[in-house]
Design a protein around this motif. Structure first.
Motif, mmCIF file in Angstrom:
data_model
loop_
_atom_site.group_PDB
_atom_site.id
_atom_site.type_symbol
_atom_site.label_atom_id
_atom_site.label_comp_id
_atom_site.label_asym_id
_atom_site.label_seq_id
_atom_site.Cartn_x
_atom_site.Cartn_y
_atom_site.Cartn_z
ATOM 1 N N THR A 37 0.829 -1.194 0.000
ATOM 2 C CA THR A 37 0.000 0.000 0.000
ATOM 3 C C THR A 37 0.862 1.243 0.000
ATOM 4 N N SER A 38 0.245 2.399 -0.240
ATOM 5 C CA SER A 38 0.990 3.636 -0.239
ATOM 6 C C SER A 38 0.179 4.740 0.391
ATOM 7 N N SER A 39 0.705 5.986 0.326
ATOM 8 C CA SER A 39 0.182 7.037 1.187
ATOM 9 C C SER A 39 -1.040 7.756 0.675
ATOM 10 N N ALA A 40 -1.981 7.997 1.561
ATOM 11 C CA ALA A 40 -3.042 8.956 1.313
ATOM 12 C C ALA A 40 -3.049 9.946 2.449
ATOM 13 N N SER A 41 -1.999 10.007 3.195
ATOM 14 C CA SER A 41 -1.965 10.828 4.388
ATOM 15 C C SER A 41 -0.809 11.803 4.348
ATOM 16 N N VAL A 42 -0.009 11.913 5.337
ATOM 17 C CA VAL A 42 0.924 12.958 5.544
ATOM 18 C C VAL A 42 2.225 12.841 4.828
ATOM 19 N N GLN A 131 10.952 -14.552 -7.662
ATOM 20 C CA GLN A 131 9.509 -14.698 -7.488
ATOM 21 C C GLN A 131 8.820 -13.366 -7.775
ATOM 22 N N PHE A 132 7.863 -13.400 -8.710
ATOM 23 C CA PHE A 132 7.206 -12.181 -9.174
ATOM 24 C C PHE A 132 5.802 -12.086 -8.588
ATOM 25 N N SER A 133 5.439 -10.888 -8.132
ATOM 26 C CA SER A 133 4.086 -10.665 -7.593
ATOM 27 C C SER A 133 3.557 -9.322 -8.054
ATOM 28 N N ALA A 134 2.227 -9.213 -8.084
ATOM 29 C CA ALA A 134 1.549 -7.984 -8.506
ATOM 30 C C ALA A 134 0.437 -7.670 -7.520
ATOM 31 N N THR A 135 0.304 -6.385 -7.195
ATOM 32 C CA THR A 135 -0.687 -5.928 -6.222
ATOM 33 C C THR A 135 -1.378 -4.677 -6.741
ATOM 34 N N LEU A 136 -2.659 -4.554 -6.410
ATOM 35 C CA LEU A 136 -3.379 -3.304 -6.638
ATOM 36 C C LEU A 136 -4.122 -2.976 -5.351
ATOM 37 N N ALA A 137 -3.689 -1.919 -4.675
ATOM 38 C CA ALA A 137 -4.259 -1.557 -3.380
ATOM 39 C C ALA A 137 -5.142 -0.330 -3.489
ATOM 40 N N GLY A 138 -6.126 -0.264 -2.619
ATOM 41 C CA GLY A 138 -7.012 0.890 -2.528
ATOM 42 C C GLY A 138 -7.176 1.318 -1.082
ATOM 43 N N PRO A 175 -0.754 0.525 -7.630
ATOM 44 C CA PRO A 175 -0.203 -0.734 -8.168
ATOM 45 C C PRO A 175 1.250 -0.912 -7.736
ATOM 46 N N THR A 176 1.635 -2.167 -7.491
ATOM 47 C CA THR A 176 3.006 -2.492 -7.102
ATOM 48 C C THR A 176 3.421 -3.805 -7.743
ATOM 49 N N LEU A 177 4.620 -3.850 -8.315
ATOM 50 C CA LEU A 177 5.220 -5.059 -8.853
ATOM 51 C C LEU A 177 6.513 -5.336 -8.088
ATOM 52 N N LYS A 178 6.757 -6.621 -7.780
ATOM 53 C CA LYS A 178 7.946 -6.993 -7.018
ATOM 54 C C LYS A 178 8.613 -8.221 -7.613
ATOM 55 N N LEU A 179 9.927 -8.273 -7.453
ATOM 56 C CA LEU A 179 10.724 -9.468 -7.716
ATOM 57 C C LEU A 179 11.547 -9.760 -6.476
ATOM 58 N N VAL A 185 19.922 -17.716 4.145
ATOM 59 C CA VAL A 185 19.321 -16.772 5.089
ATOM 60 C C VAL A 185 19.205 -15.370 4.499
ATOM 61 N N HIS A 186 19.659 -15.173 3.268
ATOM 62 C CA HIS A 186 19.654 -13.863 2.627
ATOM 63 C C HIS A 186 18.526 -13.776 1.602
ATOM 64 N N ASN A 187 17.799 -12.681 1.629
ATOM 65 C CA ASN A 187 16.675 -12.465 0.727
ATOM 66 C C ASN A 187 16.776 -11.062 0.138
ATOM 67 N N TYR A 188 16.459 -10.938 -1.152
ATOM 68 C CA TYR A 188 16.629 -9.681 -1.861
ATOM 69 C C TYR A 188 15.351 -9.348 -2.624
ATOM 70 N N MET A 189 15.116 -8.069 -2.825
ATOM 71 C CA MET A 189 13.896 -7.629 -3.486
ATOM 72 C C MET A 189 14.137 -6.345 -4.263
ATOM 73 N N ILE A 190 13.479 -6.220 -5.418
ATOM 74 C CA ILE A 190 13.332 -4.936 -6.100
ATOM 75 C C ILE A 190 11.843 -4.728 -6.342
ATOM 76 N N TYR A 191 11.420 -3.476 -6.413
ATOM 77 C CA TYR A 191 9.995 -3.207 -6.609
ATOM 78 C C TYR A 191 9.801 -1.927 -7.416
ATOM 79 N N GLY A 192 8.633 -1.815 -8.002
ATOM 80 C CA GLY A 192 8.183 -0.588 -8.638
ATOM 81 C C GLY A 192 6.742 -0.338 -8.247
ATOM 82 N N ALA A 193 6.421 0.881 -7.844
ATOM 83 C CA ALA A 193 5.072 1.214 -7.387
ATOM 84 C C ALA A 193 4.643 2.530 -8.011
ATOM 85 N N GLY A 194 3.358 2.813 -7.933
ATOM 86 C CA GLY A 194 2.854 4.050 -8.506
ATOM 87 C C GLY A 194 1.575 4.508 -7.845
ATOM 88 N N ASP A 195 1.176 5.731 -8.179
ATOM 89 C CA ASP A 195 -0.073 6.308 -7.712
ATOM 90 C C ASP A 195 -0.932 6.639 -8.923
#
Length: 361
Positions: A37-42, A131-138, A175-179, A185-195
């Motif tokens: 999710t992302s910001s609708a606040s401050v 591992q690829f995932s896609a999200t659409l938050a409201g 919307p958010t996309l992640k890999l 014990v090591h885990n890595y991630m990149i992401y792209g998100a938008g409004d």
């Protein structure tokens, strides 16, 4: 990553650790949903930013179980501001000309109660080895703000009074996309998100749920997770580029944000820890009144967290609570905020060893 029970927590984990491994992986399924999710606040234009500090936290970079999952987050914040951060709202609603040079003596108070809903689909087939995932938050909820104080103009004229506003409505889409990748014990991630700026927004209001402009955000994260000790720490950093607000003709500068979390399993179902964030605007706003200058915003926050994992039918559920106290703020409201999260996802698959039959002739 078809066998998240092993891959999410490290390859080659001995079977005797499977209880901790399964419970930790179940938490990863749920907690990772918090990072969509992302910001609708401050901060930025009128002290409002796209990015909601504290969005990411513990276990952010850890792979999860393929399939559908959903999280709902109740977010409460109570903030205050003074000086330029408060005066920027007066300019926003059009009470004063942006060309007037003034002395600032104002106080701003705000409170928001928001509900985020974030469905996510995680693909089973690897993408670039990850591992690829896609999200659409409201988001929907209530936002309220008030301003009190005085402004003194260049001719000595003083304006005073009290202005307040409240709104119950819906916000933008995020919307958010992640890999994600795992190596022991090591885990890595990149992401792209938008409004996607479809939320309820009016530049003449003090309180809005939408932010009135688009934005894109890119970043990367790391999680260390040791299933033998139940110890974890994570960090996620990123940059936000804000597009021009077509209603105000103002454009917020580029923002940098870093969220972190540390946690410890007390049992296979309960963990505790701490979370924090740092937020800093790194370039000036454009189109702000001259008296506000570049209006670069900054805030730090830190607080405790606790989480509980439990089954619901054949699925896994997560209930978590975390809170932040903010400090060292500049050009944005600051105070405290809490996050209450409920998430549900498919259960961690159980690896079954085929029965081997002895064939004799």
């Amino acid at each position: 990553m078809n066998h998240v029970a092993s891959n999410a927590l490290g390859e080659g984990v001995p079977p005797r650790k499977s209880a901790l491994q399964s419970s930790a992986a179940a938490m990863l399924l749920c907690v990772s949903i918090l990072s969509i999710t992302s910001s609708a606040s401050v901060a930025d234009e009128s002290g409002i930013s796209f990015w909601l500090p504290g969005l990411y936290g513990s276990l952010s970079a850890t792979p999860t179980t393929p399939g559908w999952s959903v999280a709902t987050i109740y977010y409460h914040t109570s903030v205050n501001a003074s000086g330029a951060a408060a005066a920027s709202r007066e300019f926003q609603v059009g009470r004063f000309s942006p060309t007037v040079n003034i002395n600032l003596n104002l106080s701003l108070s705000g409170q928001a109660d928001l509900q985020f809903i974030a469905p996510t689909y995680t693909f089973a087939e690897p993408v670039l080895g990850g591992q690829f995932s896609a999200t659409l938050a409201g988001v929907w909820g209530r936002n309220a703000a008030s301003i009190a104080g005085t402004l003194t103009g260049p001719l000595g004229n003083t304006f005073g009074g009290f202005l307040q506003d409240a709104l119950v409505s819906y916000g933008d889409l995020y919307p958010t996309l992640k890999l994600k990748w795992n190596s022991g014990v090591h885990n890595y991630m990149i992401y792209g998100a938008g409004d996607i700026p479809v939320g309820d927004y009016n530049p003449s209001r003090l309180a809005n749920i939408g932010i009135g402009h688009g934005a894109i955000d890119f970043g990367a994260g790391y999680t260390y997770l040791n299933p033998a000790t139940g110890t974890e720490f994570s960090g996620v950093g990123g940059f936000t580029y804000n597009f021009k607000n077509p209603d105000t003709q103002q454009q917020s500068g580029i923002d940098f944000h870093f969220d972190w979390g540390v946690s410890q399993f007390l049992s296979k179902q309960v963990f505790v820890g701490f979370v924090g964030y740092a937020y800093q605007q790194v370039t000036d706003d454009f189109g702000q009144p001259a008296v506000l200058g570049g209006f670069r915003s900054r805030v730090l926050g830190m607080g405790p967290q606790i989480g509980y994992i439990f089954p619901i039918g054949s699925n896994q559920a997560f209930l978590g609570l975390k809170g932040y106290a903010e400090f060292d703020a500049a050009n944005r409201p600051s105070g405290w905020n809490t996050w209450l999260t409920f998430a549900i996802s498919e259960a961690v698959p159980t690896t079954v060893t085929p029965t081997r039959h002895l064939i004799t002739k």
